[in-house]
Design an enzyme around this catalytic site. Sequence first.
Site, PDB file in Angstrom:
ATOM      1  N   ALA A  62       3.251  -0.869   4.626  1.00 40.48           N
ATOM      2  CA  ALA A  62       2.711  -0.852   5.996  1.00 40.48           C
ATOM      3  C   ALA A  62       2.238  -2.231   6.465  1.00 40.48           C
ATOM      4  O   ALA A  62       2.242  -2.511   7.675  1.00 40.48           O
ATOM      5  CB  ALA A  62       1.567   0.149   6.089  1.00 40.48           C
ATOM      6  N   TYR A  91      11.436   8.499   1.087  1.00 35.05           N
ATOM      7  CA  TYR A  91      11.374   7.454   0.047  1.00 35.05           C
ATOM      8  C   TYR A  91      11.999   7.880  -1.287  1.00 35.05           C
ATOM      9  O   TYR A  91      12.078   7.072  -2.207  1.00 35.05           O
ATOM     10  CB  TYR A  91       9.919   7.022  -0.170  1.00 35.05           C
ATOM     11  N   PRO A  95       0.789  -1.227   0.000  1.00 38.79           N
ATOM     12  CA  PRO A  95       0.000   0.000   0.000  1.00 38.79           C
ATOM     13  C   PRO A  95       0.825   1.283   0.000  1.00 38.79           C
ATOM     14  O   PRO A  95       1.867   1.372   0.654  1.00 38.79           O
ATOM     15  CB  PRO A  95      -0.814  -0.095   1.294  1.00 38.79           C
ATOM     16  N   ASN A  96       0.324   2.226  -0.765  1.00 42.06           N
ATOM     17  CA  ASN A  96       0.866   3.587  -0.885  1.00 42.06           C
ATOM     18  C   ASN A  96       2.138   3.661  -1.738  1.00 42.06           C
ATOM     19  O   ASN A  96       2.608   4.764  -2.021  1.00 42.06           O
ATOM     20  CB  ASN A  96       1.110   4.230   0.492  1.00 42.06           C
ATOM     21  N   ARG A 118       5.155  10.819  -2.296  1.00 38.64           N
ATOM     22  CA  ARG A 118       4.867  10.536  -0.894  1.00 38.64           C
ATOM     23  C   ARG A 118       6.158  10.649  -0.067  1.00 38.64           C
ATOM     24  O   ARG A 118       7.114   9.910  -0.305  1.00 38.64           O
ATOM     25  CB  ARG A 118       4.335   9.108  -0.849  1.00 38.64           C
ATOM     26  N   ASN A 133       7.934  -5.788  -1.241  1.00 40.05           N
ATOM     27  CA  ASN A 133       7.945  -4.653  -0.322  1.00 40.05           C
ATOM     28  C   ASN A 133       6.517  -4.550   0.207  1.00 40.05           C
ATOM     29  O   ASN A 133       5.648  -3.975  -0.450  1.00 40.05           O
ATOM     30  CB  ASN A 133       8.361  -3.362  -1.023  1.00 40.05           C
ATOM     31  N   GLU A 135      12.264  -9.862   1.524  1.00 38.08           N
ATOM     32  CA  GLU A 135      11.538  -8.656   1.960  1.00 38.08           C
ATOM     33  C   GLU A 135      12.412  -7.445   1.617  1.00 38.08           C
ATOM     34  O   GLU A 135      13.612  -7.442   1.925  1.00 38.08           O
ATOM     35  CB  GLU A 135      11.322  -8.758   3.472  1.00 38.08           C
ATOM     36  N   HIS A 139      12.772  -3.118   1.656  1.00 41.90           N
ATOM     37  CA  HIS A 139      12.296  -1.801   2.086  1.00 41.90           C
ATOM     38  C   HIS A 139      13.218  -0.721   1.546  1.00 41.90           C
ATOM     39  O   HIS A 139      14.454  -0.901   1.537  1.00 41.90           O
ATOM     40  CB  HIS A 139      12.249  -1.683   3.609  1.00 41.90           C
ATOM     41  N   ARG A 162      13.289   3.906  12.454  1.00 43.23           N
ATOM     42  CA  ARG A 162      12.127   4.798  12.435  1.00 43.23           C
ATOM     43  C   ARG A 162      11.223   4.551  13.653  1.00 43.23           C
ATOM     44  O   ARG A 162      11.684   4.081  14.683  1.00 43.23           O
ATOM     45  CB  ARG A 162      11.402   4.617  11.096  1.00 43.23           C
TER      46      ARG A 162
HETATM   47  C1  DQA Z   1       8.473   0.775   3.536  1.00 46.04           C
HETATM   48  C2  DQA Z   1       8.620   0.948   5.061  1.00 46.04           C
HETATM   49  C3  DQA Z   1       7.267   0.775   5.747  1.00 46.04           C
HETATM   50  O1  DQA Z   1       7.425   0.972   7.158  1.00 46.04           O
HETATM   51  C4  DQA Z   1       6.270   1.794   5.243  1.00 46.04           C
HETATM   52  O2  DQA Z   1       5.000   1.571   5.803  1.00 46.04           O
HETATM   53  C5  DQA Z   1       6.198   1.846   3.743  1.00 46.04           C
HETATM   54  C6  DQA Z   1       7.421   1.696   2.962  1.00 46.04           C
HETATM   55  C7  DQA Z   1       9.802   1.060   2.810  1.00 46.04           C
HETATM   56  O3  DQA Z   1       9.919   0.664   1.645  1.00 46.04           O
HETATM   57  O4  DQA Z   1      10.692   1.696   3.370  1.00 46.04           O
HETATM   58  O5  DQA Z   1       5.150   2.105   3.190  1.00 46.04           O
HETATM   59  O6  DQA Z   1       8.132  -0.579   3.276  1.00 46.04           O
END
Ligand code: DQA
Length: 147
Positions: free
Chosen positions: A78, A24, A11-12, A19, A75, A99, A101, A108
Amino acid sequence: MPKPLHILNGPNLNLLGQREPEIYGKASLADVEALCRKACTEFGYELVFKQSNIEGELVDMIQEAGREACALLINPAAYTHTSVALHDALKTLDIASLEIHISQPAKREAFRHISYVAQAVDGTISGFGINSYLLGIKAAINILQKS
Ligand code: DQA
C-alpha cells in the site's frame, strides 16, 4: 561471491495466502521467500528477504540495501500509492532497483493507479502473481550481468 540481492515487502504482505486470496493467491510469504531463494541460488546470488508493516523500517531497509546489496526488489504494497519517504529513499540508491506487484494495480481501484515508487526505480513488474518476484529476480540479474 557477489553482494546479496535484497527483496523487501511492505505492509500486510506478512498475511499473504490468507489475505484476499482471490487477488493475491494462496502462497504464503514464506513460500515466496523459498521460491526466490531457490532462484537466487541457481543464479549464484545470496538473498536477503524482509518484510515490514512500518514505513520507517522500510526506509531503513532501503538504505541498508544501498550499502549492502547488489540490487533491490521491493513490493511496497500500500505504501506504493502514498509514500514520498520510500520514493526519496529509493532515489538515493545507485544499485539496480525494481518495483514488484503480485496484482496489476492499474486494473484495480483508481487510488492504486498512482505509484510514488515507479519514478524512483529502474522498472516495474506487476500482474503475474508471485511469478512477478521471479521475473524481477531475472530482470535484476540481467541488469547486473550487463554492468
Ligand atoms: C500489491 C498491490 C498494492 O496495491 C496493495 O496495496 C498490496 C499488494 C501487490 O503486490 O499486488 O498490498 O503491492
